[in-house]
Design a protein around this motif. Structure first.
Motif, PDB file in Angstrom:
ATOM      1  N   VAL A   1       0.828  -1.212   0.000  1.00 53.73           N
ATOM      2  CA  VAL A   1       0.000   0.000   0.000  1.00 53.73           C
ATOM      3  C   VAL A   1       0.863   1.263   0.000  1.00 53.73           C
ATOM      4  CG1 VAL A   1      -1.587   1.372   1.425  1.00 53.73           C
ATOM      5  CG2 VAL A   1      -2.048  -1.046   1.018  1.00 53.73           C
ATOM      6  N   LEU A   2       1.917   1.283   0.806  1.00 52.52           N
ATOM      7  CA  LEU A   2       2.815   2.442   0.828  1.00 52.52           C
ATOM      8  C   LEU A   2       3.458   2.664  -0.534  1.00 52.52           C
ATOM      9  CD1 LEU A   2       4.563   1.997   4.306  1.00 52.52           C
ATOM     10  CD2 LEU A   2       2.796   3.664   3.681  1.00 52.52           C
ATOM     11  N   ALA A   3       3.859   1.572  -1.189  1.00 55.31           N
ATOM     12  CA  ALA A   3       4.461   1.684  -2.518  1.00 55.31           C
ATOM     13  C   ALA A   3       3.448   2.204  -3.532  1.00 55.31           C
ATOM     14  CB  ALA A   3       5.012   0.326  -2.958  1.00 55.31           C
ATOM     15  N   ILE A   4       2.220   1.692  -3.478  1.00 59.93           N
ATOM     16  CA  ILE A   4       1.183   2.112  -4.421  1.00 59.93           C
ATOM     17  C   ILE A   4       0.823   3.579  -4.207  1.00 59.93           C
ATOM     18  CG2 ILE A   4      -1.250   1.814  -5.010  1.00 59.93           C
ATOM     19  CD1 ILE A   4       0.526  -0.255  -6.271  1.00 59.93           C
ATOM     20  N   ILE A   5       0.751   4.015  -2.949  1.00 62.91           N
ATOM     21  CA  ILE A   5       0.466   5.428  -2.679  1.00 62.91           C
ATOM     22  C   ILE A   5       1.567   6.306  -3.259  1.00 62.91           C
ATOM     23  CG2 ILE A   5       0.310   7.172  -0.839  1.00 62.91           C
ATOM     24  CD1 ILE A   5      -1.128   5.071   0.853  1.00 62.91           C
ATOM     25  N   TRP A   6       2.815   5.876  -3.093  1.00 66.62           N
ATOM     26  CA  TRP A   6       3.938   6.645  -3.640  1.00 66.62           C
ATOM     27  C   TRP A   6       3.831   6.745  -5.151  1.00 66.62           C
ATOM     28  CZ3 TRP A   6       8.064   5.790  -6.969  1.00 66.62           C
ATOM     29  CH2 TRP A   6       9.079   6.767  -6.941  1.00 66.62           C
ATOM     30  N   PHE A   7       3.534   5.632  -5.810  1.00 67.84           N
ATOM     31  CA  PHE A   7       3.390   5.644  -7.274  1.00 67.84           C
ATOM     32  C   PHE A   7       2.199   6.507  -7.702  1.00 67.84           C
ATOM     33  CE2 PHE A   7       5.917   1.621  -7.254  1.00 67.84           C
ATOM     34  CZ  PHE A   7       6.913   2.045  -8.126  1.00 67.84           C
ATOM     35  N   THR A   8       1.134   6.492  -6.915  1.00 65.80           N
ATOM     36  CA  THR A   8      -0.035   7.317  -7.236  1.00 65.80           C
ATOM     37  C   THR A   8       0.308   8.806  -7.155  1.00 65.80           C
ATOM     38  OG1 THR A   8      -1.527   5.615  -6.366  1.00 65.80           O
ATOM     39  CG2 THR A   8      -2.426   7.834  -6.620  1.00 65.80           C
ATOM     40  N   VAL A   9       1.008   9.179  -6.083  1.00 67.89           N
ATOM     41  CA  VAL A   9       1.425  10.578  -5.923  1.00 67.89           C
ATOM     42  C   VAL A   9       2.337  10.988  -7.077  1.00 67.89           C
ATOM     43  CG1 VAL A   9       2.768  12.158  -4.490  1.00 67.89           C
ATOM     44  CG2 VAL A   9       1.148  10.565  -3.422  1.00 67.89           C
ATOM     45  N   ARG A  10       3.259  10.120  -7.469  1.00 71.31           N
ATOM     46  CA  ARG A  10       4.161  10.403  -8.592  1.00 71.31           C
ATOM     47  C   ARG A  10       3.379  10.544  -9.898  1.00 71.31           C
ATOM     48  NH1 ARG A  10       8.596  12.686  -8.422  1.00 71.31           N
ATOM     49  NH2 ARG A  10       9.208  11.668 -10.385  1.00 71.31           N
ATOM     50  N   THR A  11       2.373   9.697 -10.065  1.00 71.06           N
ATOM     51  CA  THR A  11       1.553   9.757 -11.289  1.00 71.06           C
ATOM     52  C   THR A  11       0.788  11.049 -11.373  1.00 71.06           C
ATOM     53  OG1 THR A  11       1.321   7.333 -11.302  1.00 71.06           O
ATOM     54  CG2 THR A  11      -0.282   8.613 -12.562  1.00 71.06           C
ATOM     55  N   ILE A  12       0.192  11.476 -10.250  1.00 72.86           N
ATOM     56  CA  ILE A  12      -0.534  12.747 -10.222  1.00 72.86           C
ATOM     57  C   ILE A  12       0.423  13.899 -10.487  1.00 72.86           C
ATOM     58  CG2 ILE A  12      -1.868  14.308  -8.759  1.00 72.86           C
ATOM     59  CD1 ILE A  12      -2.994  11.812  -7.358  1.00 72.86           C
ATOM     60  N   HIS A  13       1.632  13.827  -9.926  1.00 69.76           N
ATOM     61  CA  HIS A  13       2.624  14.880 -10.144  1.00 69.76           C
ATOM     62  C   HIS A  13       3.005  14.984 -11.620  1.00 69.76           C
ATOM     63  CE1 HIS A  13       6.110  17.444  -9.565  1.00 69.76           C
ATOM     64  NE2 HIS A  13       6.858  16.549 -10.213  1.00 69.76           N
ATOM     65  N   LYS A  14       3.154  13.824 -12.281  1.00 63.37           N
ATOM     66  CA  LYS A  14       3.558  13.840 -13.696  1.00 63.37           C
ATOM     67  C   LYS A  14       2.510  14.471 -14.585  1.00 63.37           C
ATOM     68  CE  LYS A  14       6.693   9.879 -13.483  1.00 63.37           C
ATOM     69  NZ  LYS A  14       6.918   8.459 -13.921  1.00 63.37           N
ATOM     70  N   THR A  15       1.242  14.362 -14.204  1.00 64.04           N
ATOM     71  CA  THR A  15       0.185  14.955 -15.021  1.00 64.04           C
ATOM     72  C   THR A  15       0.216  16.474 -14.967  1.00 64.04           C
ATOM     73  OG1 THR A  15      -1.436  14.915 -13.204  1.00 64.04           O
ATOM     74  CG2 THR A  15      -1.309  12.971 -14.631  1.00 64.04           C
ATOM     75  N   GLN A  16       0.924  17.037 -13.997  1.00 61.76           N
ATOM     76  CA  GLN A  16       1.000  18.495 -13.874  1.00 61.76           C
ATOM     77  C   GLN A  16       2.133  19.083 -14.718  1.00 61.76           C
ATOM     78  OE1 GLN A  16      -1.623  19.507 -11.923  1.00 61.76           O
ATOM     79  NE2 GLN A  16      -1.867  17.286 -11.895  1.00 61.76           N
ATOM     80  N   ILE A  17       3.006  18.200 -15.231  1.00 58.29           N
ATOM     81  CA  ILE A  17       4.174  18.684 -15.984  1.00 58.29           C
ATOM     82  C   ILE A  17       3.817  18.889 -17.449  1.00 58.29           C
ATOM     83  CG2 ILE A  17       6.525  18.119 -16.678  1.00 58.29           C
ATOM     84  CD1 ILE A  17       6.764  16.456 -14.144  1.00 58.29           C
TER      85      ILE A  17
END
Length: 265
Positions: A249-265
């Protein structure tokens, strides 16, 4: 709902809970129906399920309500698909909020908000029917297994962690895919459930084999110490699955946060 869609948030600006709330206001029209329906459905299923156990309805009715409880679990697992707005992704990107603020709201709503919407009414039903009957063992498997308070807390935490595996997987898939976001969220949540079951099954086989099959023979024949042996097996499996679930779950949350961040670039 009208929302300003200009990038007016400087990169050096600090994290703001006000902007987190603004993100929540943006999503609220989309989440409103879920916020209303989920606790109502959960309450109805809870009342039906616990009343069945209290007044000893027929096995057929009890099985039907059991199916409703399973359906409620999948409602929980697939709840993040609500974020898959087909015409709102461009607006999501342009919201005047940092990616960390968007991901904070999305992750907190998924883990805390949806969990409360689904399971808090169930817990209230448990409390109410326990007070009515005066005997919690009717409704709780923990009482039937004679678990200690510490074991009950641990079992509850591990159960919650395992439930987070499919819902967090669904959330990641919804934001990771650009097309078929609902279908991919549902698909990958099911895959994660199968994976978790395989982890539990493999560890169970290894644990029983390493401790000697004959030690657990009474469980199959219902011996006097069958419950004690069952708890002896279940406890280490719960610890292993809980540790695996927490890491996942911690890994998936990290990947989710990274994915949301990438959509802002």
């Amino acid at each position: 709902m009208e929302t300003t869609i200009s990038h007016n948030t400087p990169a050096t600006d600090r994290f703001s809970w006000k902007r987190v709330a603004m993100v929540g206001r943006y999503y609220y029209p989309t989440l409103r129906l879920q916020i209303i329906l989920y606790p109502l459905i959960s309450l109805a299923v809870g009342i039906a399920t616990y009343s069945t156990k209290l007044w000893n309805y027929s096995a057929l009715i009890e099985a039907f309500y059991g199916i409703l409880s399973v359906a409620l679990s999948f409602m929980y697992y697939w709840a993040p698909t609500v974020f898959s707005r087909s015409n709102g992704r461009a607006i999501e990107v342009m919201l005047p909020a940092r990616s960390s603020e968007k991901s904070t709201f999305i992750v907190l709503y998924t883990i805390v908000g949806i969990s409360a919407l689904v399971y808090l009414p169930q817990f209230l039903c448990y409390i109410a029917f326990t007070l009515i009957s005066g005997d919690s063992s009717i409704f709780s498997a923990y009482d039937m297994l004679h678990l200690t308070t510490g074991e009950r807390i641990a079992a509850g935490l591990f159960s919650a962690l395992q439930a987070l595996v499919p819902i967090c997987t669904c959330l990641l898939a919804v934001f990771a895919y650009k097309k078929s976001r609902v279908a991919m969220g549902i698909l990958w949540s099911i895959v994660s459930l199968i994976g978790l079951a395989l982890v539990a099954m493999i560890y169970t086989i290894i644990y029983i084999a390493s401790n000697g099959v004959e030690r657990f023979s009474n469980i199959a024949i219902g011996g006097s110490d069958a419950i004690e042996q069952l708890v002896h097996i279940v406890s280490p499996i719960a610890y292993v699955c809980g540790a695996f679930s927490l890491t996942y779950v911690l890994a998936i949350i990290w990947f989710t946060v990274r994915t949301i961040h990438k959509t802002q670039i």
